[in-house]
Design a protein around this motif. Structure first.
Motif, PDB file in Angstrom:
ATOM      1  N   VAL B  58       7.962  -8.534  11.218  1.00  0.00           N
ATOM      2  CA  VAL B  58       6.805  -7.683  11.514  1.00  0.00           C
ATOM      3  C   VAL B  58       7.151  -6.227  11.220  1.00  0.00           C
ATOM      4  O   VAL B  58       6.401  -5.511  10.548  1.00  0.00           O
ATOM      5  CB  VAL B  58       6.378  -7.844  12.992  1.00  0.00           C
ATOM      6  N   GLN B  59       8.302  -5.816  11.722  1.00  0.00           N
ATOM      7  CA  GLN B  59       8.724  -4.431  11.542  1.00  0.00           C
ATOM      8  C   GLN B  59       8.896  -4.080  10.060  1.00  0.00           C
ATOM      9  O   GLN B  59       8.375  -3.071   9.586  1.00  0.00           O
ATOM     10  CB  GLN B  59      10.036  -4.224  12.290  1.00  0.00           C
ATOM     11  N   GLU B  60       9.604  -4.947   9.325  1.00  0.00           N
ATOM     12  CA  GLU B  60       9.832  -4.657   7.907  1.00  0.00           C
ATOM     13  C   GLU B  60       8.535  -4.689   7.113  1.00  0.00           C
ATOM     14  O   GLU B  60       8.319  -3.871   6.214  1.00  0.00           O
ATOM     15  CB  GLU B  60      10.827  -5.659   7.312  1.00  0.00           C
ATOM     16  N   SER B  61       7.689  -5.641   7.441  1.00  0.00           N
ATOM     17  CA  SER B  61       6.447  -5.771   6.666  1.00  0.00           C
ATOM     18  C   SER B  61       5.516  -4.582   6.918  1.00  0.00           C
ATOM     19  O   SER B  61       4.716  -4.224   6.055  1.00  0.00           O
ATOM     20  CB  SER B  61       5.746  -7.083   7.000  1.00  0.00           C
ATOM     21  N   LEU B  62       5.652  -3.981   8.092  1.00  0.00           N
ATOM     22  CA  LEU B  62       4.829  -2.802   8.364  1.00  0.00           C
ATOM     23  C   LEU B  62       5.221  -1.673   7.414  1.00  0.00           C
ATOM     24  O   LEU B  62       4.357  -0.936   6.920  1.00  0.00           O
ATOM     25  CB  LEU B  62       4.998  -2.363   9.824  1.00  0.00           C
ATOM     26  N   GLY B  63       6.500  -1.562   7.134  1.00  0.00           N
ATOM     27  CA  GLY B  63       6.945  -0.579   6.150  1.00  0.00           C
ATOM     28  C   GLY B  63       6.310  -0.848   4.798  1.00  0.00           C
ATOM     29  O   GLY B  63       5.846   0.078   4.118  1.00  0.00           O
ATOM     30  N   SER B  64       6.268  -2.116   4.434  1.00  0.00           N
ATOM     31  CA  SER B  64       5.651  -2.490   3.157  1.00  0.00           C
ATOM     32  C   SER B  64       4.167  -2.137   3.140  1.00  0.00           C
ATOM     33  O   SER B  64       3.639  -1.619   2.146  1.00  0.00           O
ATOM     34  CB  SER B  64       5.848  -3.990   2.918  1.00  0.00           C
ATOM     35  N   SER B  65       3.477  -2.390   4.256  1.00  0.00           N
ATOM     36  CA  SER B  65       2.055  -2.059   4.340  1.00  0.00           C
ATOM     37  C   SER B  65       1.836  -0.552   4.225  1.00  0.00           C
ATOM     38  O   SER B  65       0.900  -0.096   3.566  1.00  0.00           O
ATOM     39  CB  SER B  65       1.477  -2.549   5.674  1.00  0.00           C
ATOM     40  N   MET B  66       2.709   0.197   4.877  1.00  0.00           N
ATOM     41  CA  MET B  66       2.587   1.655   4.840  1.00  0.00           C
ATOM     42  C   MET B  66       2.781   2.177   3.419  1.00  0.00           C
ATOM     43  O   MET B  66       2.079   3.096   2.985  1.00  0.00           O
ATOM     44  CB  MET B  66       3.618   2.290   5.771  1.00  0.00           C
ATOM     45  N   ASP B  67       3.739   1.585   2.715  1.00  0.00           N
ATOM     46  CA  ASP B  67       3.954   1.970   1.321  1.00  0.00           C
ATOM     47  C   ASP B  67       2.727   1.655   0.477  1.00  0.00           C
ATOM     48  O   ASP B  67       2.312   2.452  -0.371  1.00  0.00           O
ATOM     49  CB  ASP B  67       5.182   1.242   0.756  1.00  0.00           C
ATOM     50  N   ALA B  68       2.137   0.480   0.738  1.00  0.00           N
ATOM     51  CA  ALA B  68       0.949   0.086  -0.022  1.00  0.00           C
ATOM     52  C   ALA B  68      -0.202   1.051   0.236  1.00  0.00           C
ATOM     53  O   ALA B  68      -0.916   1.460  -0.687  1.00  0.00           O
ATOM     54  CB  ALA B  68       0.529  -1.340   0.364  1.00  0.00           C
ATOM     55  N   LEU B  69      -0.367   1.438   1.507  1.00  0.00           N
ATOM     56  CA  LEU B  69      -1.445   2.361   1.847  1.00  0.00           C
ATOM     57  C   LEU B  69      -1.223   3.726   1.201  1.00  0.00           C
ATOM     58  O   LEU B  69      -2.130   4.301   0.602  1.00  0.00           O
ATOM     59  CB  LEU B  69      -1.534   2.504   3.375  1.00  0.00           C
ATOM     60  N   ARG B  70       0.013   4.210   1.290  1.00  0.00           N
ATOM     61  CA  ARG B  70       0.307   5.508   0.701  1.00  0.00           C
ATOM     62  C   ARG B  70       0.074   5.479  -0.807  1.00  0.00           C
ATOM     63  O   ARG B  70      -0.489   6.409  -1.380  1.00  0.00           O
ATOM     64  CB  ARG B  70       1.755   5.904   1.000  1.00  0.00           C
ATOM     65  N   ALA B  71       0.485   4.389  -1.435  1.00  0.00           N
ATOM     66  CA  ALA B  71       0.287   4.266  -2.881  1.00  0.00           C
ATOM     67  C   ALA B  71      -1.204   4.301  -3.220  1.00  0.00           C
ATOM     68  O   ALA B  71      -1.627   4.949  -4.190  1.00  0.00           O
ATOM     69  CB  ALA B  71       0.916   2.972  -3.386  1.00  0.00           C
ATOM     70  N   THR B  72      -2.006   3.634  -2.398  1.00  0.00           N
ATOM     71  CA  THR B  72      -3.454   3.610  -2.625  1.00  0.00           C
ATOM     72  C   THR B  72      -4.052   5.022  -2.526  1.00  0.00           C
ATOM     73  O   THR B  72      -4.858   5.435  -3.362  1.00  0.00           O
ATOM     74  CB  THR B  72      -4.137   2.695  -1.583  1.00  0.00           C
ATOM     75  N   ILE B  73      -3.648   5.732  -1.484  1.00  0.00           N
ATOM     76  CA  ILE B  73      -4.162   7.086  -1.268  1.00  0.00           C
ATOM     77  C   ILE B  73      -3.705   8.013  -2.405  1.00  0.00           C
ATOM     78  O   ILE B  73      -4.497   8.800  -2.950  1.00  0.00           O
ATOM     79  CB  ILE B  73      -3.651   7.634   0.084  1.00  0.00           C
ATOM     80  N   GLU B  74      -2.429   7.885  -2.789  1.00  0.00           N
ATOM     81  CA  GLU B  74      -1.905   8.737  -3.867  1.00  0.00           C
ATOM     82  C   GLU B  74      -2.637   8.460  -5.172  1.00  0.00           C
ATOM     83  O   GLU B  74      -2.922   9.375  -5.934  1.00  0.00           O
ATOM     84  CB  GLU B  74      -0.399   8.514  -4.038  1.00  0.00           C
ATOM     85  N   GLU B  75      -2.941   7.191  -5.389  1.00  0.00           N
ATOM     86  CA  GLU B  75      -3.658   6.836  -6.610  1.00  0.00           C
ATOM     87  C   GLU B  75      -5.041   7.490  -6.623  1.00  0.00           C
ATOM     88  O   GLU B  75      -5.504   7.984  -7.659  1.00  0.00           O
ATOM     89  CB  GLU B  75      -3.784   5.307  -6.695  1.00  0.00           C
ATOM     90  N   SER B  76      -5.709   7.497  -5.481  1.00  0.00           N
ATOM     91  CA  SER B  76      -7.026   8.139  -5.400  1.00  0.00           C
ATOM     92  C   SER B  76      -6.936   9.623  -5.721  1.00  0.00           C
ATOM     93  O   SER B  76      -7.863  10.216  -6.268  1.00  0.00           O
ATOM     94  CB  SER B  76      -7.601   7.975  -3.988  1.00  0.00           C
ATOM     95  N   MET B  77      -5.798  10.210  -5.357  1.00  0.00           N
ATOM     96  CA  MET B  77      -5.654  11.663  -5.490  1.00  0.00           C
ATOM     97  C   MET B  77      -5.189  12.111  -6.873  1.00  0.00           C
ATOM     98  O   MET B  77      -5.415  13.273  -7.241  1.00  0.00           O
ATOM     99  CB  MET B  77      -4.640  12.167  -4.458  1.00  0.00           C
ATOM    100  N   THR B  78      -4.561  11.230  -7.620  1.00  0.00           N
ATOM    101  CA  THR B  78      -3.955  11.655  -8.889  1.00  0.00           C
ATOM    102  C   THR B  78      -4.997  12.230  -9.836  1.00  0.00           C
ATOM    103  O   THR B  78      -6.097  11.703  -9.974  1.00  0.00           O
ATOM    104  CB  THR B  78      -3.243  10.487  -9.607  1.00  0.00           C
ATOM    105  N   GLY B  79      -4.619  13.348 -10.446  1.00  0.00           N
ATOM    106  CA  GLY B  79      -5.495  14.001 -11.408  1.00  0.00           C
ATOM    107  C   GLY B  79      -6.487  14.958 -10.765  1.00  0.00           C
ATOM    108  O   GLY B  79      -7.254  15.612 -11.454  1.00  0.00           O
TER     109      GLY B  79
END
Lengths: 195, 195
Positions: B58-79
């Motif tokens: 659970v703990q490790e997968s939460l890190g993975s989820s957080m990375d996925a969320l951050r990647a999504t937000i960063e993608e929205s922001m690029t450019g």
DNA sequence: TGTACATCAGTGAACGCGCGTTCACTGATGTAC
DNA sequence: TGTACATCAGTGAACGCGCGTTCACTGATGTAC
């Protein structure tokens, strides 16, 4: 050991109200029928004299939780007219005391679990949400009813989001900061809402 | 059937990433070890070669989820520079598509369950929240870093709250209205934030 | 470099436990006369 | 109104099931010489 009709009805209500608190404390999946009956001072065997299933209790107890939340908000608003009532409700809802209690708000304590429940449960939650928004919209004086309703939906969403986040952050300073900033932002929105 | 070190490491990452998705889809309590291993194309027996317990995953997968969320937000922001990036991130996050998907945001899909996890898990969630707020604060140009951070906390809380509510409301019209109103309110806040 | 043995990733079955639910039983309440 | 019987709220134990976890086993990989 048969009980009178009155006592049976009272027991049933007692189970529903106890379940509402226990579900909010421990989550739906994390709270068993035996836990609830124990907390109500009964044994689990008697549960099915009152309810068809745990799911049926979940649905009924959500109604109880919604009533509790509405009562809390109304209490915050009493004696204050218009936008002052909304400000008071926001301050009480987004307080440290609320954060550190068994929240009366099922959207906060059960939010992500509710999204996975069947539509009967989610409809009950939606009805509660609508009533909450109306309670707030009614006090947003000086704008059209439609605009007030729309604004109220945003206010309620922000309250729920800020409290959800504040409750899962173990860092008290950050958690308290989140509550304070949400209160501040909502206060500005309530005061400025297009006249 | 022993596997090479490389393959073992790859399997481990695969389990963590699969678990992140499955937990977000079904909740923590609602998703079993066998479910996750099955979704990863493995049998449950091998799980404990990689992890001490479900909690550890659970703990490790939460890190993975957080990375996925951050990647999504960063993608929205690029450019998009400055506040335009924040507006784009808000629009994507509060979209109907996001609502109807397996949300990449663990605060929405696991919010109320996370509040009951141990502090290791909640610390991981807090770290992710801080990074999210910083990502947004960095683009709130023209205000002090402190004010930007405070504003970002409110923005993030509102995004999480609106999506949490929108996902549990079965009435599509109301759900979509909630998202639209939150987008509108946040857009105003982002544009007006004290210069 | 080649060989012999130890290691261990993954399988499939089993374990104990707690869950939601059922059931036989008790005895006070409700009902029919 | 009083009596005899049926009903059923609540108890405590049991049921089947799915969960997290363990384990004996297999055979390819890693390692020691």
């Amino acid at each position: 050991m048969r009980k009178s009709k009155d006592e049976t009805a009272r027991t049933r209500r007692h189970i529903v109200d106890t379940a509402a608190v226990e579900f909010r404390r421990g989550g739906i999946a994390g709270t068993g029928v035996a836990d609830i009956m124990g907390a109500a001072g009964l044994t689990q065997g008697g549960f099915y004299r009152h309810f068809d299933s745990k799911d049926a209790l979940v649905q009924e107890s959500l109604g109880s939780s919604m009533d509790a939340l509405r009562a809390t908000i109304e209490e915050s608003m009493t004696g204050r007219s218009g936008r002052a009532g909304v400000l008071a409700a926001i301050d009480d809802y987004l307080s440290v005391e609320h954060r550190d209690s068994t929240s009366p708000c099922p959207f906060v304590s059960l939010g992500s679990e509710l999204a996975r429940e069947d539509s009967a449960v989610r409809d009950a939650a939606t009805a509660g949400l609508r009533r909450l928004a109306e309670l707030i919209a009614r006090q947003l004086t000086g704008v059209s009813p439609g605009a007030a309703k729309n604004k109220a939906l945003v206010i309620v969403s922000t309250m729920i989001g800020a409290m959800t986040v504040a409750r899962l952050v173990p860092d008290r300073a950050l958690s308290t900061l989140i509550l304070a900033q949400a209160r501040k932002s909502l206060a500005e929105q309530v005061r400025q809402a297009a006249p």
